[in-house]
Structure formats: structure tokens, C-alpha cells
Design a protein around this motif. Structure first.
Motif, mmCIF file in Angstrom:
data_model
loop_
_atom_site.group_PDB
_atom_site.id
_atom_site.type_symbol
_atom_site.label_atom_id
_atom_site.label_comp_id
_atom_site.label_asym_id
_atom_site.label_seq_id
_atom_site.Cartn_x
_atom_site.Cartn_y
_atom_site.Cartn_z
ATOM 1 N N MET A 110 45.943 -12.953 -7.472
ATOM 2 C CA MET A 110 46.290 -14.144 -8.322
ATOM 3 C C MET A 110 45.048 -14.740 -8.505
ATOM 4 S SD MET A 110 49.032 -17.324 -7.773
ATOM 5 C CE MET A 110 48.347 -17.693 -6.346
ATOM 6 N N THR A 111 44.545 -15.260 -9.568
ATOM 7 C CA THR A 111 43.464 -16.221 -9.575
ATOM 8 C C THR A 111 44.046 -17.667 -10.005
ATOM 9 O OG1 THR A 111 42.787 -15.619 -11.798
ATOM 10 C CG2 THR A 111 41.700 -14.437 -10.195
ATOM 11 N N ALA A 112 43.549 -18.580 -9.390
ATOM 12 C CA ALA A 112 43.783 -20.018 -9.869
ATOM 13 C C ALA A 112 42.554 -20.864 -10.325
ATOM 14 C CB ALA A 112 44.415 -20.847 -8.563
ATOM 15 N N TYR A 113 42.263 -20.897 -11.756
ATOM 16 C CA TYR A 113 41.135 -21.505 -12.327
ATOM 17 C C TYR A 113 41.288 -22.847 -12.583
ATOM 18 C CZ TYR A 113 36.797 -22.002 -15.147
ATOM 19 O OH TYR A 113 35.622 -22.311 -15.649
ATOM 20 N N THR A 114 40.882 -23.969 -11.881
ATOM 21 C CA THR A 114 41.219 -25.159 -11.902
ATOM 22 C C THR A 114 39.910 -26.119 -12.441
ATOM 23 O OG1 THR A 114 42.597 -25.256 -10.122
ATOM 24 C CG2 THR A 114 41.795 -27.281 -10.700
ATOM 25 N N ILE A 115 40.332 -26.999 -13.458
ATOM 26 C CA ILE A 115 39.351 -27.884 -14.059
ATOM 27 C C ILE A 115 39.701 -29.168 -13.874
ATOM 28 C CG2 ILE A 115 38.184 -28.692 -16.335
ATOM 29 C CD1 ILE A 115 38.792 -25.837 -17.385
ATOM 30 N N GLY A 116 38.914 -30.073 -13.466
ATOM 31 C CA GLY A 116 39.102 -31.487 -13.261
ATOM 32 C C GLY A 116 38.189 -32.169 -12.275
ATOM 33 N N ASP A 117 38.254 -33.509 -12.464
ATOM 34 C CA ASP A 117 37.390 -34.286 -11.502
ATOM 35 C C ASP A 117 37.843 -35.664 -11.691
ATOM 36 O OD1 ASP A 117 36.184 -34.985 -13.870
ATOM 37 O OD2 ASP A 117 34.286 -34.750 -13.285
#
Length: 221
Positions: A110-117
Motif C-alpha cells: 500500500m502506498t500513501a501519497y500525501t500532499i499538504g503543509d
């Protein structure tokens, strides 16, 4: 060719030897998160070529955090690596977590690709792969959280209020580095007005918890 083989051996040793030191055995056919990080196709991890991924693992195995150049002309580095978990900081606003999940039909990825800051609400894209990196249908392994999952509505008006104030929900998923569970957090609060957020916070769940049963993730109630 010889140097390449030496590098691969060092990576495997860094992952496997600590298991033996604790009296644990790593099955010969067990897929590791490091394997996946190196072998993931460019379509999944396009910011880093194979050579740079190997460099990052080499440095991590030597207790050194290497910030290597990526395709965005920035730098990437590894945050944590275990036999079944890896987290990489790809850019200042993106991270990739890789989790190896045991199943009766063989290890899944499983990959969890997260965008944010601080300027953008965190939002995660989950994807699933078999051991040969063929992508699998996500819905078979998890039911993505809905807005309603994050709230215990006291009445119908509260549900209507949430729908009005949160038209575009963003969710951050974080796999457990040491287990097979996962958490999900609604991340809209940072970009709502303080007054609006206060109106819904009292009946909002801080986190959701998922449990892996060997074939799929189940939302714990």
C-alpha cells in the motif's frame, strides 16, 4: 556491476540483520518496504530514479540522512525505514509512505501519497499493488472514509451544517509504522474560519482507526 551488487547487499543486510539480533526470522520470500521503494515503477514514484533511491537507502543504512536531488530540482530524503514500512519526504509538501501488508495470497503493498503543509490541507491518495507492482483496485481493500464517518451528528440540522461548511473534505491517512493499522484524519479545520470550525468540532471525531484483517481494512467503530 560489482559495486551495484555490494550496494544491494548492504540494503538487505541493514533490514534483515536487526531481525536476527532480536531473535526474529525474516522469511526468504518476504517482500520488504525497501524492496518496494527501489523497484516501484516510475509511474508511481516519478521524482526519483532507481539510482537515487538506492543512494537514499545506502545513507540511511549508514545512519546518515541523505538529501538527494529529485526531478523537481529539489531534494528528497528518508524519514523512517523498517522491514515493512518506509516513509520518504519527496518535496517540502509531499510524502510517500509504503506499507507491506500480509495476506493469504501473498504480500500486498500500500502506498500513501500525501500532499499538504501549513498553507494547504493535507490530503492522501491510497493505492494498492501486488508483489510484482501491478496496481490493484483500491475498493477491494478499503472503503474510503466519507464525511459522515468523521461525525456523530446530534440531529439532522448538524448533518446539514457540516455538508454546507465542508463541501470539499480532505483526509490524511497514516499507516502504522509498527503494526498493520491505519488512521485517518479530517484536515479541513486549518482552513475554516474559527467560528465555523467551532460549530462542528464538538461532534467531530479527531481520528478514525482502521484495522487490517488479512484481506482488507475495516473501519473500527
Amino acid at each position: 556491476m560489482l559495486m551495484k551488487r555490494i550496494r544491494i547487499f548492504l540494503i538487505i543486510a541493514a533490514v534483515v540483520l536487526p531481525l536476527f539480533a532480536r531473535g526474529e526470522k525474516a522469511p526468504a520470500d518476504t517482500l520488504t518496504a525497501s524492496d518496494a521503494f527501489v523497484s516501484m515503477p516510475i509511474s508511481v514514484l516519478d521524482l526519483l530514479d532507481r539510482s537515487r533511491r538506492l543512494d537514499m537507502l545506502d545513507y540511511y543504512a549508514a545512519d546518515s540522512i541523505a538529501k538527494v536531488p529529485n526531478a523537481m530540482e529539489g531534494v528528497s530524503f528518508l524519514d523512517k525505514v523498517t522491514p515493512d514500512y518506509l516513509k520518504a519526504n519527496l518535496t517540502p509538501v509531499t510524502t510517500l509512505a509504503i506499507k507491506v501488508l500480509p495476506s493469504k495470497s501473498g504480500d500486498l503493498l500500500m502506498t500513501a501519497y500525501t500532499i499538504g503543509d501549513k498553507d494547504q490541507a493535507y490530503d492522501t491518495d491510497l493505492r494498492f499493488f501486488n508483489s510484482t507492482y501491478q496496481e490493484l483496485k483500491r475498493d477491494k481493500y478499503i472503503k474510503i472514509a466519507t464525511l459522515d464517518d468523521f461525525f456523530d451528528y446530534p440531529d439532522k440540522d448538524a448533518k446539514k451544517l457540516v455538508a454546507e461548511l465542508v463541501p470539499f473534505p480532505t483526509v490524511r491517512y497514516e499507516p502504522d509504522p509498527t503494526g498493520t493499522g491505519m488512521t485517518a484524519q479530517l484536515t479541513v479545520g486549518q482552513f475554516m474560519s474559527a467560528d465555523d470550525y467551532a460549530r462542528i468540532k464538538s461532534f467531530m471525531r479527531p481520528q478514525l482507526h482502521y484495522r487490517w484483517d488479512g484481506s482488507k481494512f475495516n473501519l473500527e467503530k
